[in-house]
Design a protein around this motif. Structure first.
Motif, PDB file in Angstrom:
ATOM      1  N   LYS A 274       8.107 -20.025  56.435  1.00 38.43           N
ATOM      2  CA  LYS A 274       8.133 -19.073  55.326  1.00 38.43           C
ATOM      3  C   LYS A 274       7.007 -19.387  54.336  1.00 38.43           C
ATOM      4  O   LYS A 274       6.556 -20.530  54.282  1.00 38.43           O
ATOM      5  CB  LYS A 274       9.498 -19.137  54.622  1.00 38.43           C
ATOM      6  CG  LYS A 274      10.691 -18.982  55.546  1.00 38.43           C
ATOM      7  CD  LYS A 274      10.729 -17.609  56.187  1.00 38.43           C
ATOM      8  CE  LYS A 274      12.016 -17.392  56.999  1.00 38.43           C
ATOM      9  NZ  LYS A 274      12.185 -18.289  58.154  1.00 38.43           N
ATOM     10  N   PRO A 275       6.555 -18.420  53.551  1.00 42.71           N
ATOM     11  CA  PRO A 275       7.048 -17.051  53.467  1.00 42.71           C
ATOM     12  C   PRO A 275       6.738 -16.274  54.741  1.00 42.71           C
ATOM     13  O   PRO A 275       5.725 -16.522  55.390  1.00 42.71           O
ATOM     14  CB  PRO A 275       6.298 -16.472  52.268  1.00 42.71           C
ATOM     15  CG  PRO A 275       5.035 -17.260  52.210  1.00 42.71           C
ATOM     16  CD  PRO A 275       5.415 -18.647  52.640  1.00 42.71           C
ATOM     17  N   GLY A 300       3.054 -20.069  56.331  1.00 45.55           N
ATOM     18  CA  GLY A 300       3.799 -18.816  56.371  1.00 45.55           C
ATOM     19  C   GLY A 300       3.531 -18.049  57.658  1.00 45.55           C
ATOM     20  O   GLY A 300       2.708 -18.455  58.492  1.00 45.55           O
TER      21      GLY A 300
END
Length: 424
Positions: A274-275, A300
């Protein structure tokens, strides 16, 4: 009469119909062909005298596309009909602008083959790579339609070269000329007495080189990457994704799954760094905002939930992971290599000549475990000179193999003289 071949194809078609209520791809195969004859009837007059290209699926279509484009440049008015065997190929390319009509290939049988011929009356037919359908080929040959195999490749374990391969050997005799990828294929065909063979190479090199040379860019991908190292994972399956997530740590990813079912996409969302954001969520976002917010992230995942972007996304990679190596076989490596990117893949790549060549040259890396993947990534990301050298090898490999289309076109174009295109 190829009795065993006919029995086999009928059993195959029956099996697909029986599986249709339970298997989505079989259902697509059956339902997609329901309107075939009506659709062909509606365009029959428009496409009469066409160039007909048949491809198994998307990959083979892309292989034949450079030849069609080269013909169109010289003869823009000649109609083009493209047929597919697979539903995925048809769905992905049914609206491609090169074709006047795209259709499923009718099931192979003498009646269907004659009916298809009567509806489109091709002046030339092109079959791509592995596509051999007895009745369609024999019908074209019977009506004296020049017939060419594009980017064919042959192995000695194929029916052509075994005691039970009479029907397949008969199919080879229907071709006006066979353009094959390598000397080994030519030699195998020579062992059957076939001399109408040219080693032209693989037209996929022309196609991927063209995409790389003319791509206008993807602003979303550029904004997402920012100035961080990026691993683009193309055509992945769950086994690939499990390996990648275990090895990647906190790094930046673009993941392009092979299948875009919502269930699969949610699985990737759950496990990936993540993100995480989907491509569809960024399409309408201001690029400046993506650059300033997501582009500055050091890790991410950008999850691509759109089809048709993969070949262009490779442009933004520092390293590419090619999916499929823990299943039936890896996806095409050439689309990534055309951008000069080193490629990593799982162990099932032995049937792919280009993957073997890249491993030997130093631009391809086989991994079997997440630890091996992590080691390769750390090595390439940690040594700019090695990464640069592998990238240069990848670029050179493609550039050394372009040119198949020109060899094929030099043979075909003289057949398309003005009088033949415009018989009136």
């Amino acid at each position: 009469m190829p009795l065993l071949y006919d029995l086999g194809t009928r059993c195959y078609h029956l099996g697909i119909k029986l599986a249709a209520p339970f298997v989505p791809k079989a259902k697509q195969w059956v339902h997609g062909r329901k309107g075939t004859w009506d659709q062909l009837a509606s365009v029959s007059k428009k496409v009469n005298g066409c160039i007909w290209m048949h491809a198994a699926s998307v990959g083979e279509f892309e292989q034949g596309l450079p030849v069609l484009e080269a013909i169109k440049k010289v003869h823009p008015d000649v109609p083009i009909v493209v047929t597919f065997f697979s539903p995925s190929g048809y769905e992905a390319r049914k609206n491609h602008p090169i074709a006047d009509h795209v259709e499923f290939l009718p099931p192979d049988g003498r009646t269907n083959a004659e009916r298809l011929y009567a509806m489109i009356k091709p002046r030339i037919a092109l079959f791509v790579k592995y596509e051999f359908w007895y009745h369609h080929l024999k019908t074209l040959h019977h009506h004296n339609v020049p017939l060419f195999l594009i980017s064919g490749t042959f192995r000695n374990d194929q029916p052509f070269f075994n005691w039970y391969g009479n029907t397949h050997r008969a199919m080879l005799s229907t071709f006006s000329h066979l353009f094959v990828q390598d000397e080994k294929s030519r030699s195998l065909l020579a062992s059957l007495g076939k001399t109408n063979v040219t080693v032209a190479g693989d037209t996929r090199f022309d196609r991927v080189a063209e995409i790389a040379a003319n791509d206008p860019g993807l602003a979303v991908a550029k904004a997402w990457k920012g100035d961080q190292p990026l691993l683009v994972c193309g055509s992945t399956w769950p086994a690939d994704e499990e390996l990648i997530v275990a090895a990647i740590g906190k790094n930046k990813l673009v993941v392009v799954p092979h299948e875009l079912s919502e269930t699969h996409l949610k699985q990737i969302e759950t496990r990936s760094p993540k993100p995480l954001v989907r491509w569809s969520e960024l399409e309408d976002s201001p690029i400046q905002s993506v650059t300033e917010i997501l582009g500055k992230e050091r890790s991410g995942t950008l999850l691509v939930d759109r089809m048709g972007l993969l070949a262009r996304l490779y442009a933004y990679a520092d390293i590419v992971y090619i999916g499929g190596g823990f299943g039936d076989g890896i996806h095409s490596v050439l689309e990534a290599v055309a951008w000069g990117k080193p490629v990593i893949f799982g162990p099932n790549h032995r049937k792919f000549v280009e993957a073997e060549a890249l491993v030997e040259a130093g631009a391809g890396f086989e991994v079997r475990t997440s630890a091996e993947l992590q080691k390769v990534l750390e090595r390439l990301n940690g040594d700019p000179k090695e990464l640069q050298a592998a990238s240069a090898i990848a670029s050179t490999y493609v550039q050394n193999n372009v040119g198949a289309t020109a060899k094929i076109i030099a043979f075909i174009l003289p057949l398309l003289v003005h009088e033949q295109i415009n018989p009136s």
